[in-house]
Motif scaffolding. Structure first.
Motif, short mmCIF file in Angstrom:
data_model
loop_
_atom_site.label_atom_id
_atom_site.label_comp_id
_atom_site.label_asym_id
_atom_site.label_seq_id
_atom_site.Cartn_x
_atom_site.Cartn_y
_atom_site.Cartn_z
N VAL A 80 139.60 41.83 -26.76
CA VAL A 80 139.91 40.60 -27.35
C VAL A 80 138.86 40.41 -28.60
CG1 VAL A 80 140.26 38.34 -26.93
CG2 VAL A 80 140.59 39.77 -25.10
N LYS A 81 139.33 40.40 -29.80
CA LYS A 81 138.70 40.52 -30.96
C LYS A 81 137.65 39.32 -30.84
CE LYS A 81 141.10 43.32 -34.10
NZ LYS A 81 142.62 43.19 -34.07
N SER A 85 140.48 33.70 -30.37
CA SER A 85 141.73 34.29 -30.53
C SER A 85 142.60 34.27 -29.13
CB SER A 85 141.58 35.91 -31.04
OG SER A 85 140.89 36.48 -30.28
N VAL A 86 141.84 34.56 -28.10
CA VAL A 86 142.67 34.76 -26.82
C VAL A 86 143.14 33.19 -26.52
CG1 VAL A 86 141.03 34.45 -25.11
CG2 VAL A 86 143.13 35.85 -24.78
N GLU A 87 142.37 32.32 -27.04
CA GLU A 87 142.91 30.84 -26.71
C GLU A 87 143.93 30.26 -27.81
OE1 GLU A 87 138.79 29.77 -26.69
OE2 GLU A 87 138.48 30.53 -24.62
N VAL A 88 144.09 30.89 -28.72
CA VAL A 88 144.87 30.20 -29.58
C VAL A 88 146.40 31.19 -29.54
CG1 VAL A 88 143.41 29.08 -31.22
CG2 VAL A 88 144.20 31.55 -31.73
N MET A 89 146.11 32.25 -28.83
CA MET A 89 147.50 33.01 -28.85
C MET A 89 148.62 32.33 -28.23
SD MET A 89 146.22 36.66 -27.17
CE MET A 89 145.26 37.61 -27.97
N ASP A 90 149.83 32.51 -28.57
CA ASP A 90 151.01 31.88 -27.85
C ASP A 90 151.11 32.50 -26.54
OD1 ASP A 90 152.86 34.00 -27.60
OD2 ASP A 90 152.78 34.41 -29.72
N PRO A 91 151.81 31.62 -25.34
CA PRO A 91 151.61 31.80 -24.41
C PRO A 91 151.99 33.23 -23.93
CG PRO A 91 152.67 29.76 -24.43
CD PRO A 91 152.45 30.58 -25.88
N GLU A 92 153.04 33.73 -24.43
CA GLU A 92 153.49 35.23 -24.24
C GLU A 92 152.32 36.41 -24.30
OE1 GLU A 92 157.30 36.70 -25.67
OE2 GLU A 92 158.16 34.71 -24.87
N ALA A 93 151.73 36.17 -25.60
CA ALA A 93 150.95 37.37 -25.90
C ALA A 93 149.66 37.05 -25.28
CB ALA A 93 150.36 36.79 -27.24
N LYS A 94 149.29 35.73 -24.71
CA LYS A 94 148.23 35.53 -23.75
C LYS A 94 148.49 36.36 -22.51
CE LYS A 94 145.39 31.36 -23.05
NZ LYS A 94 145.51 30.12 -23.17
N ASP A 95 149.59 36.09 -22.05
CA ASP A 95 150.09 36.78 -20.91
C ASP A 95 149.93 38.23 -20.85
OD1 ASP A 95 150.65 35.69 -18.22
OD2 ASP A 95 152.52 37.14 -18.56
N ALA A 96 150.40 38.74 -21.88
CA ALA A 96 150.52 40.08 -22.10
C ALA A 96 149.07 40.61 -22.11
CB ALA A 96 151.18 40.54 -23.42
N CYS A 97 148.19 40.22 -22.91
CA CYS A 97 146.79 40.10 -22.91
C CYS A 97 146.05 40.48 -21.61
CB CYS A 97 146.00 39.41 -23.79
SG CYS A 97 144.17 39.61 -24.18
N TYR A 98 146.52 39.42 -20.73
CA TYR A 98 146.13 39.05 -19.46
C TYR A 98 146.52 40.46 -18.54
CZ TYR A 98 144.31 37.15 -14.97
OH TYR A 98 143.90 36.70 -13.86
N GLN A 99 147.68 40.55 -18.64
CA GLN A 99 148.47 41.88 -17.92
C GLN A 99 147.72 42.88 -17.97
OE1 GLN A 99 150.18 41.14 -15.27
NE2 GLN A 99 150.50 38.95 -15.89
N SER A 100 147.20 43.14 -19.41
CA SER A 100 146.69 44.62 -19.85
C SER A 100 145.27 44.67 -19.11
CB SER A 100 146.75 44.79 -21.22
OG SER A 100 145.59 44.76 -21.81
#
Ligand SMILES: O=P(O)(O)OC[C@H]1O[C@H](O[C@H]2O[C@H](CO)[C@@H](O)[C@H](O)[C@H]2O)[C@H](O)[C@@H](O)[C@@H]1O
Length: 393
Positions: A80-81, A85-100
């Protein structure tokens, strides 16, 4: 562990130096009288005072304190650069990041069968943090109540497995919040433990070897061991608490807590532009107390004795008191959300026994094995454990 090999006090004879490189305050740590540290009593937040503080901000600015205060929990994973960045991600991207991230730290709920599979034939022992684990994080620390459903879930598991709560709060306060007598409590980051008396025939290392460990009775009249490795620091913490209250008085939103063996300076409700002032006030006060150190929690600076004791040591102490040191037959699980819980995760990971579980909705670096998103998932996990033990899975 240390208290076995070195049957002495965990108070360091040669105190561990502060991480000077990180804090960048080597020169300013020279001890001097507490009376020199603060601002004169009763002063209000005048312009003159603000200017005085601003001229003294070098320590806090130069040291990366602000970055640490901003992250105020275990650092985010490098992929997470940056923190925002992770806090402003849209919910889907945030979720993908969490899943990974959960590929590395799987959800304890999704691998529940695997976890209880490795617990088969073993005695499970549970260690729980309080804030952010059993109760959601709220703005006012005095209102961090746990729900009745969470209380019932904790009671259920405590009736089935040896269970302890290890909190940064003072022990009495966390007991008041939890209100259950079925478990053990350790306050002040493990520096105040009310634990069981060892019942095995083997002599108790705990009682025989440790200073500041006394046999007593708890409020219910049960025989217990009270272990307070930082007892000698009580007057110093009281003094520092008074100074911190006085010196931060003009900073809107600050809250200072006295947890007997440590003190907390909360900045959750302080304007971000004043965070550096909070840090500087704390640094200034601590200049007069070289035997104390500062650690970071969730929007809180924790002032603690420089002793070789932490939540990890508290877990080892409790396992020993419970006669649960045989890793072939015992599976400890520690659930926590904060930096201070990392000491416990590390102890379990390094001794290759049991599992740490990090409570986090964001990807973070951790020594835990598994993850849980928030206190509601913690509750679900505890309920699953109780059902499994009762054979109802
Ligand atoms: O070890 P814990 O039980 O997790 O205690 C750690 C600190 O918890 C409390 O502060 C945190 O929770 C507050 C209430 O949700 C929140 O307002 C604050 O920002 C958090 O840092 C407690 O007040 C501290 O003294 C504990 O050290």
């Amino acid at each position: 562990m240390d208290f076995k090999s070195n049957h002495s006090s965990p108070v360091l004879t040669d105190p561990v130096p502060l991480n000077k490189a990180r804090l960048g305050i080597a020169a300013s740590l020279l001890p001097y009288s507490p009376s020199q540290t603060g601002f004169s009593s009763g002063l209000h937040w005048t312009c003159a005072r603000k200017k005085f503080i601003l001229s003294k901000l070098d320590d806090a600015r130069a040291s990366g304190w602000l970055d640490a205060m901003r992250s105020s929990s275990p650092p985010r994973k490098r992929f997470v650069k940056d923190v925002t960045s992770v806090e402003v991600m849209d919910p889907e991207a945030k979720d993908a990041c969490y899943q990974s991230w959960t590929l590395k730290y799987p959800s304890a709920l999704s691998v529940f069968e695997q976890i209880v599979g490795s617990a088969k034939g073993k005695q499970l022992a549970l260690f729980l943090d309080y804030d952010g684990t059993l109760s959601p994080i709220v703005d006012d620390p005095d209102r961090a109540f746990m729900s009745n459903t969470m209380r019932a879930a904790v009671r259920d598991v405590a009736e089935l497995f040896p269970t302890a709560i290890i909190s940064g709060r003072c022990r009495d306060q966390v007991f008041d919040f939890v209100g259950l007598t079925e478990l053990y409590y350790a306050g002040s980051h493990g520096m105040d433990i009310l634990g069981p008396v060892k019942h095995s025939k083997s002599p108790s290392l705990v009682e025989e070897s440790l200073p500041n460990c006394i046999r007593t009775t708890d409020k219910q009249g049960k025989e217990v061991n009270l272990f307070q490795p930082a007892k000698e620091f009580i007057p110093m913490i009281e003094e520092v608490f008074e100074l911190l209250v006085k010196n931060t008085k003009g900073i809107k939103g600050v809250k200072v807590e006295n947890h007997k063996f440590c003190a907390s300076v909360h900045y959750r409700r302080v304007d971000e532009e004043d965070w550096v002032t909070v840090a500087q006030c704390v640094i200034n006060v601590l200049k007069g107390y070289p035997r104390l150190r500062i650690t970071h929690g969730r929007k809180v600076l924790e002032i603690r004795p420089k002793i070789d004791w932490n939540k990890g040591k508290a877990v080892e102490f409790l396992l020993d008191s419970l006669d649960l040191t045989d890793s072939n037959n015992v599976l400890p699980i520690y659930i926590g959300d904060d930096r201070t819980d990392e000491d416990a995760f590390k102890v379990l990971r390094e001794s290759n026994r049991g599992y740490g579980m990090l409570v986090s909705a964001l990807p973070k670096e951790t020594n835990a094995f598994y993850s849980l998103r928030d206190p509601s998932e913690v509750m679900e996990f505890l309920k699953c454990l109780a059902r499994w033990k009762k054979g109802r899975v």
